[in-house]
Write a protein that holds these residues in place. Structure first.
Motif, PDB file in Angstrom:
ATOM      1  N   VAL A   1      -8.877  -1.207   3.800  1.00  0.00           N
ATOM      2  CA  VAL A   1      -8.553  -1.065   5.214  1.00  0.00           C
ATOM      3  C   VAL A   1      -7.873  -2.350   5.649  1.00  0.00           C
ATOM      4  O   VAL A   1      -8.453  -3.436   5.513  1.00  0.00           O
ATOM      5  N   ALA A   2      -6.650  -2.255   6.157  1.00  0.00           N
ATOM      6  CA  ALA A   2      -5.900  -3.428   6.604  1.00  0.00           C
ATOM      7  C   ALA A   2      -5.829  -3.423   8.127  1.00  0.00           C
ATOM      8  O   ALA A   2      -5.651  -2.368   8.750  1.00  0.00           O
ATOM      9  N   VAL A   3      -5.951  -4.611   8.733  1.00  0.00           N
ATOM     10  CA  VAL A   3      -5.947  -4.688  10.186  1.00  0.00           C
ATOM     11  C   VAL A   3      -5.520  -6.078  10.632  1.00  0.00           C
ATOM     12  O   VAL A   3      -5.729  -7.067   9.925  1.00  0.00           O
ATOM     13  N   LEU A   4      -4.933  -6.131  11.807  1.00  0.00           N
ATOM     14  CA  LEU A   4      -4.595  -7.387  12.460  1.00  0.00           C
ATOM     15  C   LEU A   4      -5.802  -7.828  13.284  1.00  0.00           C
ATOM     16  O   LEU A   4      -6.298  -7.079  14.118  1.00  0.00           O
ATOM     17  N   SER A   5      -6.258  -9.050  13.062  1.00  0.00           N
ATOM     18  CA  SER A   5      -7.495  -9.499  13.703  1.00  0.00           C
ATOM     19  C   SER A   5      -7.339  -9.787  15.182  1.00  0.00           C
ATOM     20  O   SER A   5      -8.301  -9.648  15.951  1.00  0.00           O
ATOM     21  N   GLY A   6      -6.162 -10.206  15.606  1.00  0.00           N
ATOM     22  CA  GLY A   6      -6.030 -10.800  16.920  1.00  0.00           C
ATOM     23  C   GLY A   6      -6.306 -12.289  16.822  1.00  0.00           C
ATOM     24  O   GLY A   6      -6.891 -12.774  15.847  1.00  0.00           O
TER      25      GLY A   6
ATOM     26  N   MET B   1       0.835  -1.198   0.000  1.00  0.00           N
ATOM     27  CA  MET B   1       0.000   0.000   0.000  1.00  0.00           C
ATOM     28  C   MET B   1       0.875   1.256   0.000  1.00  0.00           C
ATOM     29  O   MET B   1       1.688   1.444   0.903  1.00  0.00           O
ATOM     30  N   PRO B   2       0.726   2.126  -0.994  1.00  0.00           N
ATOM     31  CA  PRO B   2       1.615   3.284  -1.104  1.00  0.00           C
ATOM     32  C   PRO B   2       1.252   4.461  -0.205  1.00  0.00           C
ATOM     33  O   PRO B   2       2.060   5.378  -0.023  1.00  0.00           O
ATOM     34  N   ASP B   3       0.038   4.455   0.374  1.00  0.00           N
ATOM     35  CA  ASP B   3      -0.427   5.673   1.042  1.00  0.00           C
ATOM     36  C   ASP B   3      -1.209   5.384   2.321  1.00  0.00           C
ATOM     37  O   ASP B   3      -2.118   6.121   2.687  1.00  0.00           O
ATOM     38  N   GLU B   4      -0.861   4.313   3.026  1.00  0.00           N
ATOM     39  CA  GLU B   4      -1.669   3.928   4.188  1.00  0.00           C
ATOM     40  C   GLU B   4      -1.564   4.949   5.315  1.00  0.00           C
ATOM     41  O   GLU B   4      -0.514   5.542   5.563  1.00  0.00           O
ATOM     42  N   GLN B   5      -2.683   5.154   5.997  1.00  0.00           N
ATOM     43  CA  GLN B   5      -2.764   6.055   7.143  1.00  0.00           C
ATOM     44  C   GLN B   5      -3.375   5.298   8.312  1.00  0.00           C
ATOM     45  O   GLN B   5      -4.416   4.667   8.168  1.00  0.00           O
ATOM     46  N   GLN B   6      -2.751   5.387   9.472  1.00  0.00           N
ATOM     47  CA  GLN B   6      -3.200   4.640  10.630  1.00  0.00           C
ATOM     48  C   GLN B   6      -4.346   5.340  11.358  1.00  0.00           C
ATOM     49  O   GLN B   6      -4.325   6.548  11.568  1.00  0.00           O
ATOM     50  N   GLN B   7      -5.345   4.546  11.754  1.00  0.00           N
ATOM     51  CA  GLN B   7      -6.419   5.003  12.626  1.00  0.00           C
ATOM     52  C   GLN B   7      -6.573   3.981  13.744  1.00  0.00           C
ATOM     53  O   GLN B   7      -6.614   2.783  13.475  1.00  0.00           O
ATOM     54  N   VAL B   8      -6.642   4.439  14.981  1.00  0.00           N
ATOM     55  CA  VAL B   8      -6.785   3.541  16.127  1.00  0.00           C
ATOM     56  C   VAL B   8      -8.229   3.576  16.605  1.00  0.00           C
ATOM     57  O   VAL B   8      -8.800   4.646  16.833  1.00  0.00           O
ATOM     58  N   PHE B   9      -8.801   2.388  16.730  1.00  0.00           N
ATOM     59  CA  PHE B   9     -10.187   2.272  17.175  1.00  0.00           C
ATOM     60  C   PHE B   9     -10.365   0.930  17.877  1.00  0.00           C
ATOM     61  O   PHE B   9      -9.900  -0.103  17.389  1.00  0.00           O
ATOM     62  N   GLY B  10     -11.003   0.955  19.036  1.00  0.00           N
ATOM     63  CA  GLY B  10     -11.256  -0.289  19.753  1.00  0.00           C
ATOM     64  C   GLY B  10     -10.002  -1.042  20.135  1.00  0.00           C
ATOM     65  O   GLY B  10     -10.020  -2.280  20.196  1.00  0.00           O
ATOM     66  N   GLY B  11      -8.928  -0.293  20.380  1.00  0.00           N
ATOM     67  CA  GLY B  11      -7.675  -0.936  20.752  1.00  0.00           C
ATOM     68  C   GLY B  11      -6.926  -1.573  19.603  1.00  0.00           C
ATOM     69  O   GLY B  11      -5.944  -2.294  19.826  1.00  0.00           O
ATOM     70  N   ARG B  12      -7.342  -1.282  18.365  1.00  0.00           N
ATOM     71  CA  ARG B  12      -6.701  -1.860  17.187  1.00  0.00           C
ATOM     72  C   ARG B  12      -6.226  -0.756  16.253  1.00  0.00           C
ATOM     73  O   ARG B  12      -6.838   0.299  16.187  1.00  0.00           O
ATOM     74  N   SER B  13      -5.174  -1.058  15.510  1.00  0.00           N
ATOM     75  CA  SER B  13      -4.682  -0.136  14.489  1.00  0.00           C
ATOM     76  C   SER B  13      -5.233  -0.559  13.135  1.00  0.00           C
ATOM     77  O   SER B  13      -4.995  -1.696  12.690  1.00  0.00           O
TER      78      SER B  13
END
Length: 251
Positions: free
Chosen positions: A46-51, A22-34
């Protein structure tokens, strides 16, 4: 306007492989996740680590739908092979999901999810077909680039893409006794992991298409002596990144 595609990984190395595309990803934190919002091959993603585990995965899926309005979820990870012929280095693309540790008997039949009258949930047909095509393309091309040391270390020989039933449960299956029991009780199962069925239930509730692919890291038995960090870094994460990229290139 249609919502973004969610790219969900079970492990950090796989998420890093996707973020690297991803050339332009921007982080957003919500519910304890990035959550990482950006673009990939013209798609809003939208990319995220599931846990790890069903609760963490269900929470992540719900946040993706409620907070980010995703139009589909694509989940990648590793799994233990169960069915004969499902080998280390193969890929399983799920068509159905079942929680092998769901048991509200005698009130409900074993494996049935209370309130739903069913034990299995389905992956989205169209998205799964796309994942199969992407997986088969990558398995034709990528293994030859992994290097002889990697292919020999993990016995990778003409890896295949399998389609069918994927089991999930909040227990890491790693003994022959456990895997034999699962094969006996659920003979149609291809592989076992810890998140997919929970995400499938959430996606069923919200009407959001889901596609799940799992790279087989071991046979979920006593013989599973794979160097997991090495396999994850050199095989599974590269599979995930390449398959996600091939999937998004289809449209």
């Amino acid at each position: 306007m249609a919502g973004p595609t969610a790219l969900v990984s079970a492990l950090h190395e796989e998420l890093a492989a996707v973020l690297g595309l991803m050339p332009d990803e921007q982080q957003q934190v919500f519910g304890g996740r990035s959550f990482w919002r950006g673009h990939l091959h013209g798609h809003d993603v939208v990319a995220v680590l599931s846990g790890i585990g069903k609760v963490a995965a269900a929470t992540t899926a719900t946040a993706l739908i409620e907070r980010f309005g995703v139009q589909r979820i694509v989940f990648t990870g590793v799994a233990g092979g169960l069915a004969p012929g499902v080998r280390v280095g193969d890929v399983v693309v799920a068509r159905q999901f079942l929680q092998h540790d769901m048991d509200a008997s005698p009130i409900f039949p074993r494996h049935e999810v209370p309130g739903y009258g069913r034990s299995t949930f389905d992956a989205d047909t169209a998205l799964t077909d796309e994942l199969v095509r992407a997986s088969e393309q990558v398995l034709r091309e990528l293994p030859a680039t992994l290097g002889l040391d990697v292919t020999k270390a993990f016995g990778l020989d003409a890896p295949r893409c399998h389609q069918g039933l994927l089991l999930s449960g909040d227990r890491f299956v790693s003994t022959t006794a456990e895997s034999t029991t699962l094969r006996t009780v659920l003979p149609d199962a291809l592989a076992v992991e810890m998140e997919g069925a929970a995400v499938a239930q959430v996606c069923h509730d919200y009407g959001v298409p889901l596609g799940v692919l799992r790279t087989i890291s071991d046979r979920a038995d006593d013989a599973a002596h794979v160097d997991f960090p090495h396999f994850l870094r050199e095989v599974a994460s590269r599979y995930s990144g390449a398959i996600v990229e091939a999937l998004l290139r289809q449209k």
